[in-house]
Motif scaffolding. Structure first.
Motif, PDB file in Angstrom:
ATOM      1  N   UNK A  74       0.829  -1.201   0.000  1.00  0.00           N
ATOM      2  CA  UNK A  74       0.000   0.000   0.000  1.00  0.00           C
ATOM      3  C   UNK A  74       0.869   1.260   0.000  1.00  0.00           C
ATOM      4  N   UNK A  75       1.931   1.254   0.814  1.00  0.00           N
ATOM      5  CA  UNK A  75       2.803   2.435   0.836  1.00  0.00           C
ATOM      6  C   UNK A  75       3.558   2.590  -0.480  1.00  0.00           C
ATOM      7  N   UNK A  76       4.019   1.483  -1.033  1.00  0.00           N
ATOM      8  CA  UNK A  76       4.680   1.544  -2.337  1.00  0.00           C
ATOM      9  C   UNK A  76       3.732   2.099  -3.392  1.00  0.00           C
ATOM     10  N   UNK A  77       2.469   1.692  -3.333  1.00  0.00           N
ATOM     11  CA  UNK A  77       1.473   2.216  -4.287  1.00  0.00           C
ATOM     12  C   UNK A  77       1.316   3.726  -4.129  1.00  0.00           C
ATOM     13  N   UNK A  78       1.301   4.168  -2.884  1.00  0.00           N
ATOM     14  CA  UNK A  78       1.204   5.609  -2.614  1.00  0.00           C
ATOM     15  C   UNK A  78       2.419   6.340  -3.193  1.00  0.00           C
ATOM     16  N   UNK A  79       3.605   5.810  -2.949  1.00  0.00           N
ATOM     17  CA  UNK A  79       4.829   6.440  -3.456  1.00  0.00           C
ATOM     18  C   UNK A  79       4.818   6.461  -4.980  1.00  0.00           C
ATOM     19  N   UNK A  81       2.257   6.415  -6.979  1.00  0.00           N
ATOM     20  CA  UNK A  81       1.249   7.357  -7.463  1.00  0.00           C
ATOM     21  C   UNK A  81       1.731   8.796  -7.388  1.00  0.00           C
ATOM     22  N   UNK A  82       2.788   9.004  -6.615  1.00  0.00           N
ATOM     23  CA  UNK A  82       3.326  10.355  -6.441  1.00  0.00           C
ATOM     24  C   UNK A  82       4.736  10.500  -7.022  1.00  0.00           C
ATOM     25  N   UNK A  83       4.995   9.737  -8.086  1.00  0.00           N
ATOM     26  CA  UNK A  83       6.230   9.931  -8.833  1.00  0.00           C
ATOM     27  C   UNK A  83       7.355   8.969  -8.518  1.00  0.00           C
ATOM     28  N   UNK A  84       7.165   8.082  -7.532  1.00  0.00           N
ATOM     29  CA  UNK A  84       8.211   7.124  -7.190  1.00  0.00           C
ATOM     30  C   UNK A  84       9.307   7.737  -6.341  1.00  0.00           C
ATOM     31  N   UNK A  85      10.458   7.094  -6.353  1.00  0.00           N
ATOM     32  CA  UNK A  85      11.620   7.549  -5.574  1.00  0.00           C
ATOM     33  C   UNK A  85      12.701   8.009  -6.538  1.00  0.00           C
ATOM     34  N   UNK A  86      12.972   9.290  -6.538  1.00  0.00           N
ATOM     35  CA  UNK A  86      13.951   9.862  -7.478  1.00  0.00           C
ATOM     36  C   UNK A  86      13.633   9.432  -8.914  1.00  0.00           C
ATOM     37  N   UNK A 311      -2.553  13.991   8.411  1.00  0.00           N
ATOM     38  CA  UNK A 311      -2.561  13.736   6.963  1.00  0.00           C
ATOM     39  C   UNK A 311      -1.892  12.416   6.575  1.00  0.00           C
ATOM     40  N   UNK A 312      -0.794  12.070   7.264  1.00  0.00           N
ATOM     41  CA  UNK A 312      -0.101  10.820   6.940  1.00  0.00           C
ATOM     42  C   UNK A 312      -0.954   9.603   7.291  1.00  0.00           C
ATOM     43  N   UNK A 313      -1.684   9.696   8.392  1.00  0.00           N
ATOM     44  CA  UNK A 313      -2.567   8.606   8.792  1.00  0.00           C
ATOM     45  C   UNK A 313      -3.710   8.458   7.794  1.00  0.00           C
ATOM     46  N   UNK A 314      -4.212   9.585   7.324  1.00  0.00           N
ATOM     47  CA  UNK A 314      -5.284   9.550   6.323  1.00  0.00           C
ATOM     48  C   UNK A 314      -4.823   8.834   5.060  1.00  0.00           C
ATOM     49  N   UNK A 315      -3.562   9.073   4.657  1.00  0.00           N
ATOM     50  CA  UNK A 315      -3.015   8.401   3.478  1.00  0.00           C
ATOM     51  C   UNK A 315      -2.936   6.891   3.716  1.00  0.00           C
TER      52      UNK A 315
END
Length: 420
Positions: A74-79, A81-86, A311-315
């Motif tokens: 789920x966290x990877x999906x969030x990341x 969806x927001x452009x990934x890591x670098x 906000x982080x908990x909501x995500x």
């Protein structure tokens, strides 16, 4: 004939040389040049992707732990969806080892050698990781956020391995101190999972109980993680007449034992369960709401339901629910989300130099980092615990209610400190 023998010998020497080179390349993380910046990248890294491996139970007696995989994904999906890591997306490859050490070793070997993952995240189980430790150390692949608080994996530190779950030895010390100094216990009974995982808490209490004059262990009750019947253990604990019962276990045995004790009218004694077996509200469903009432356990971070304005908990709630349903919310997936937060921060710090050596070096720069659900995370060359703060909660009316503030362990002083 001589010419043929010479040619054959040359061919054999060439093969040996190639095998040797390949082995050395594998040992040095299968690096390859990055055409963009000339830096060397480890296996599992491309211009667009970072491949990460995970192994843990998805089915079997402790299938509840599959919430770990869901939390990481789920966290990877969030990341992503927001452009990934670098600029790179995260790809998780996860295998079901059914909590069987032999299958864990097979899965990790497959992840490293066939799937060519960059790193391993949140492997679960003390015996499971122990079965794979030699392979992990030999390859040098980074392992982040161990799904065990086993002391032997972080003390002394192993270069490529970073702790995640709160250390079991430290947790047992906290439980003992709390039992004596806050619950005024003199007689303590211990129910422990009879494996490498469960014995650690038992041994830690036995080793430290001498620091508390007049306090003794009146009963030690073993069981197996696969046990279904707990009537004998419940009866033994009832007859022990202890002031406090401490249990080191996974979720299913904790629920089964508590249900049995409730059945025989032995649920009034303060009962403390390790975070691994007691910190998820789903235990009310497994044991029964009335049976689980009153259980004390530990948490490394506040329950997500109490922080819905964060906000982080909501995500976290949004992505776990969207991807895996509301039933996947809780301490296990929240801890996995937190571990993934730490992991991604390590990737960010490593930048475009995603060699194993640089990633490990950057992981060692965490100094009381508070960018995850954990209170703070510290990693150094000498210190691999990660988080050393927790607080205790009690099961009340279907909820987990805090009964302490943060309890901090200072590894340098071997001292437990209660937040005032």
């Amino acid at each position: 004939m001589k010419k043929k023998l010479t040619s054959a010998l040359a061919l054999i020497l060439t093969v040996i040389l190639l095998v040797s080179c390949n082995a050395q390349t594998s040992k040095n993380q299968s690096t390859k040049g990055d055409p963009k910046d000339g830096k060397k990248q480890a296996q599992g890294v491309t211009d667009k992707e970072i491949i990460v491996g995970l192994t843990g139970p998805q089915t079997g007696p402790v299938a509840e732990y599959d919430k770990v995989r869901r939390g990481v994904q789920a966290y990877f999906n969030y990341v992503n969806d927001n452009g990934g890591v670098n600029g790179r997306k995260l790809k998780l490859i996860a295998y079901d080892d059914q909590y069987q050490p032999a299958k864990t070793l097979q899965s990790i070997q497959r992840l490293i050698e066939q799937d060519k993952v960059f790193s391993i995240i949140y492997p679960i189980g003390t015996a499971n990781i122990a079965a794979s430790l030699q392979l992990l150390e030999k390859t040098g692949i980074p392992v982040t956020g161990l799904g065990t608080g086993a002391d032997k994996f972080v003390n002394p530190p192993v270069k490529n391995i970073f702790g995640g779950t709160f250390n079991y030895v430290v947790e047992a010390k906290v439980f003992l101190d709390y039992s004596v100094n806050k619950l005024n216990a003199k007689k303590i009974a211990i129910a422990y999972q009879n494996d490498d995982f469960g014995k650690q808490g038992l041994e830690a209490i036995k080793k430290n109980i001498g620091k508390y004059p007049g306090v003794s262990i009146v009963k030690e009750v073993p069981f197996l993680a696969t046990d279904k019947e707990f009537s004998s253990q419940a009866q033994q604990l009832k007859e022990a007449k202890a002031d406090v019962i401490i249990m080191n276990t996974t979720p299913a045995p904790a629920a089964a034992l508590r249900k049995e004790m409730h059945k025989i009218g032995a649920s009034n004694t303060p009962f403390i369960v390790s975070q691994t077996g007691g910190a998820d509200k789903n235990q009310f469903n497994l044991a029964g709401k009335d049976a689980w009432e009153g259980i004390i356990s530990s948490l490394q971070y506040p329950n997500y339901e109490e922080q819905m304005d964060n906000p982080d908990v909501k995500k976290y709630v949004e992505y776990v629910t969207k991807d895996f349903g509301k039933e996947s919310l809780g301490a296990l997936s929240e801890g996995a989300w937190s571990t993934a937060q730490v992991y991604v921060e390590g990737l960010k710090r490593a930048g475009n130099d995603l060699s194993w050596e640089n990633f490990i070096k950057k992981m060692e720069t965490f100094d009381k980092w508070d960018g995850s659900f954990y209170p703070s995370v510290t990693y150094t060359a000498e210190h691999r615990y990660g988080n050393t703060s927790l607080f205790l909660v009690q099961a009340k009316a279907g909820d987990l209610v805090p009964v302490t503030g943060n309890i901090h362990y200072d590894p340098e002083k071997d001292k437990i400190e209660y937040e005032k």
